[in-house]
Design an enzyme around this catalytic site. Structure first.
Site, PDB file in Angstrom:
ATOM      1  N   LYS A 112       0.839  -1.215   0.000  1.00  0.00           N
ATOM      2  CA  LYS A 112       0.000   0.000   0.000  1.00  0.00           C
ATOM      3  C   LYS A 112       0.868   1.257   0.000  1.00  0.00           C
ATOM      4  O   LYS A 112       0.519   2.256  -0.633  1.00  0.00           O
ATOM      5  CB  LYS A 112      -0.923   0.040   1.230  1.00  0.00           C
ATOM      6  N   LYS A 195      -3.297 -12.345  -8.094  1.00  0.00           N
ATOM      7  CA  LYS A 195      -4.579 -12.918  -7.643  1.00  0.00           C
ATOM      8  C   LYS A 195      -5.755 -12.033  -8.071  1.00  0.00           C
ATOM      9  O   LYS A 195      -5.583 -10.834  -8.296  1.00  0.00           O
ATOM     10  CB  LYS A 195      -4.577 -13.071  -6.127  1.00  0.00           C
ATOM     11  N   LYS A 198     -10.567  -7.222  -5.581  1.00  0.00           N
ATOM     12  CA  LYS A 198     -11.547  -6.155  -5.780  1.00  0.00           C
ATOM     13  C   LYS A 198     -10.885  -4.869  -6.243  1.00  0.00           C
ATOM     14  O   LYS A 198     -11.504  -4.042  -6.889  1.00  0.00           O
ATOM     15  CB  LYS A 198     -12.292  -5.870  -4.481  1.00  0.00           C
TER      16      LYS A 198
HETATM   17  P1  ADP Z   1     -10.194  -8.465  -1.776  1.00  0.00           P
HETATM   18  O1  ADP Z   1      -8.798  -8.990  -1.617  1.00  0.00           O
HETATM   19  O2  ADP Z   1     -10.771  -8.758  -3.082  1.00  0.00           O
HETATM   20  O3  ADP Z   1     -10.325  -7.006  -1.391  1.00  0.00           O
HETATM   21  P2  ADP Z   1     -11.002  -9.211   0.872  1.00  0.00           P
HETATM   22  O4  ADP Z   1      -9.677  -8.651   1.244  1.00  0.00           O
HETATM   23  O5  ADP Z   1     -12.194  -8.584   1.480  1.00  0.00           O
HETATM   24  O6  ADP Z   1     -11.090  -9.225  -0.718  1.00  0.00           O
HETATM   25  O7  ADP Z   1     -10.988 -10.760   1.195  1.00  0.00           O
HETATM   26  C1  ADP Z   1     -12.002 -11.497   1.793  1.00  0.00           C
HETATM   27  C2  ADP Z   1     -11.610 -12.951   1.785  1.00  0.00           C
HETATM   28  O8  ADP Z   1     -11.435 -13.412   0.447  1.00  0.00           O
HETATM   29  C3  ADP Z   1     -10.279 -13.264   2.504  1.00  0.00           C
HETATM   30  O9  ADP Z   1     -10.403 -14.488   3.188  1.00  0.00           O
HETATM   31  C4  ADP Z   1      -9.313 -13.426   1.380  1.00  0.00           C
HETATM   32  O10 ADP Z   1      -8.235 -14.299   1.696  1.00  0.00           O
HETATM   33  C5  ADP Z   1     -10.169 -14.034   0.298  1.00  0.00           C
HETATM   34  N1  ADP Z   1      -9.641 -13.741  -1.029  1.00  0.00           N
HETATM   35  C6  ADP Z   1      -9.604 -12.528  -1.646  1.00  0.00           C
HETATM   36  N2  ADP Z   1      -9.067 -12.649  -2.881  1.00  0.00           N
HETATM   37  C7  ADP Z   1      -8.751 -13.966  -3.039  1.00  0.00           C
HETATM   38  C8  ADP Z   1      -8.187 -14.734  -4.098  1.00  0.00           C
HETATM   39  N3  ADP Z   1      -7.870 -14.178  -5.256  1.00  0.00           N
HETATM   40  N4  ADP Z   1      -8.008 -16.051  -3.913  1.00  0.00           N
HETATM   41  C9  ADP Z   1      -8.359 -16.650  -2.748  1.00  0.00           C
HETATM   42  N5  ADP Z   1      -8.906 -15.986  -1.714  1.00  0.00           N
HETATM   43  C10 ADP Z   1      -9.108 -14.667  -1.846  1.00  0.00           C
END
Ligand code: ADP
Ligand code: TRP
Length: 332
Positions: A112, A195, A198
């Site tokens: 970040k 990966k 969002k």
């Molecule tokens: P993002 O990373 O999209 O902002 P969050 O941080 O809110 O989403 O993540 C919520 C859950 O989804 C966490 O348990 C995170 O490990 C899982 N997660 C997010 N992206 C992935 C991904 N590409 N593969 C596997 N798990 C993921």
């Protein structure tokens, strides 16, 4: 006594396939056999300064999508993080023993600092202590999350251990990242690198609410390459990612067919993408239909959130009472 499980996701947009396979599918798989606390991490989402008008809508979206994925509020405790004042209180206690140096070394924080140098706020630095508070407030031992959260879990264990040691009390167990299917999951996106997330361009993530048409359009545009030029050629990341996505939603025969075609240098990526888009649509349709149905039922959502908060507060208050006593706060 059943093991205690805690997990959550930030309400920063619609949930995507990575959230589902890394977290939500695990929530559902665990809800019959564990004592589960699942929440919406709305405090965490404040690090990005969401517009106050959008925040509630974001929370509603994630609540609807949790329920649409099969999280059952009759079986688990489902709540909003911001409904539990005990969480920021524990966060404060943990912050007193969290060192700036160790927080600055967390890879997600360093990332970040690199990508958003204009908004390196203290909430971002202490994101892992807030996350530890989410988990330790219920004394959880298992945390279903994707692979990207491993380092945050490592710190939650450090804070649990440190608190126990400093106060000579065995109050917190050490939580571990957990997946019923053993390995933690990392779902790739459609942009050929890293990966699914969002924070990526919307066109490279597959959202649970995406229509058949949107899925088709995004997948047809996914990054590939100009095709293999020798037999059994190692795959480039974009192509490997398509195979990985297929492994989640397609029949083994379809996957084997495209593997063979790739290895024989005959593969047509367009055909493979068409198959993936179709299978992805079949996989996501039941969830999409539930999302549509639940998003009109505000009375139900209100009841779920209120009942979940009431249940979660009991466990959270028990922990805070113990913590306050251990730290030395006493009433006159
Ligand atoms: P993002 O990373 O999209 O902002 P969050 O941080 O809110 O989403 O993540 C919520 C859950 O989804 C966490 O348990 C995170 O490990 C899982 N997660 C997010 N992206 C992935 C991904 N590409 N593969 C596997 N798990 C993921
Ligand atoms: N940090 C997690 C993520 O970005 C979301 C989260 C916040 C969480 N608190 C948590 C996950 C506690 C598990 C347990 O994905």
């Amino acid at each position: 006594m059943k093991d205690i499980v805690v997990s959550g996701a930030r309400p920063t947009g619609n949930l995507h396939l990575g959230n589902y396979l890394g977290a939500l599918k695990q929530f559902v798989a665990m809800q019959d056999s564990y004592n589960c606390y699942f929440f919406i991490a709305d405090y965490h989402s404040l690090t990005t300064h969401p517009n106050p008008k959008d925040l509630h809508q974001g929370v509603k979206t994630v609540l609807v999508e949790y329920l649409a994925c099969g999280v059952d509020p009759e079986k688990v405790t489902l709540y909003l993080q911001s409904d539990l004042v005990q969480i920021p209180e524990l966060y404060l206690f943990l912050n007193m023993h969290a060192y700036v140096g160790e927080l600055e070394r967390v890879p997600t924080f360093k990332e970040k600092v690199r990508t958003q140098p204009d908004n390196v706020n203290a909430g971002l630095l202490t994101y892992p202590t807030l996350m530890a508070a989410d988990i330790l407030i219920h004394k959880a031992t298992k945390v279903p999350v994707g692979k990207d959260q491993e380092q945050h879990l490592e710190l939650a264990r450090v804070y649990a251990r440190r608190f126990n040691y400093l106060y000579g009390a065995e109050i917190f167990p050490e939580p571990v990242a957990f997946n019923m299917g053993n390995d933690l999951v990392k779902v790739p996106g459609l942009n050929g690198a890293g990966k699914m997330s969002k924070s990526d361009d919307e066109s490279t993530s597959i959202f649970l609410k995406d229509s058949a048409k949107e899925l088709h359009k995004k997948i047809m545009r996914a990054v590939t390459d100009t095709g293999p030029t020798m037999e059994n050629q190692p795959k480039t990341e974009g192509v490997q990612n398509l195979f990985t996505l297929m492994s989640y939603v397609s029949d083994p025969e379809a996957i084997a067919y495209f593997e063979t075609e790739y290895n024989a240098m005959r593969i047509r990526y367009g055909d493979m993408k068409k198959q993936l888009a179709e299978d992805m649509n079949t996989y996501l349709t039941p969830i999409r239909e539930k999302i549509e149905e639940l998003s009109h039922n505000d009375a139900y959502l209100k009841r779920v959130a209120e009942e979940g908060a009431a249940k979660a507060r009991i466990s959270a208050q028990n922990t805070i009472d113990e913590v306050r006593a251990i730290v030395g706060f006493k009433s006159f």
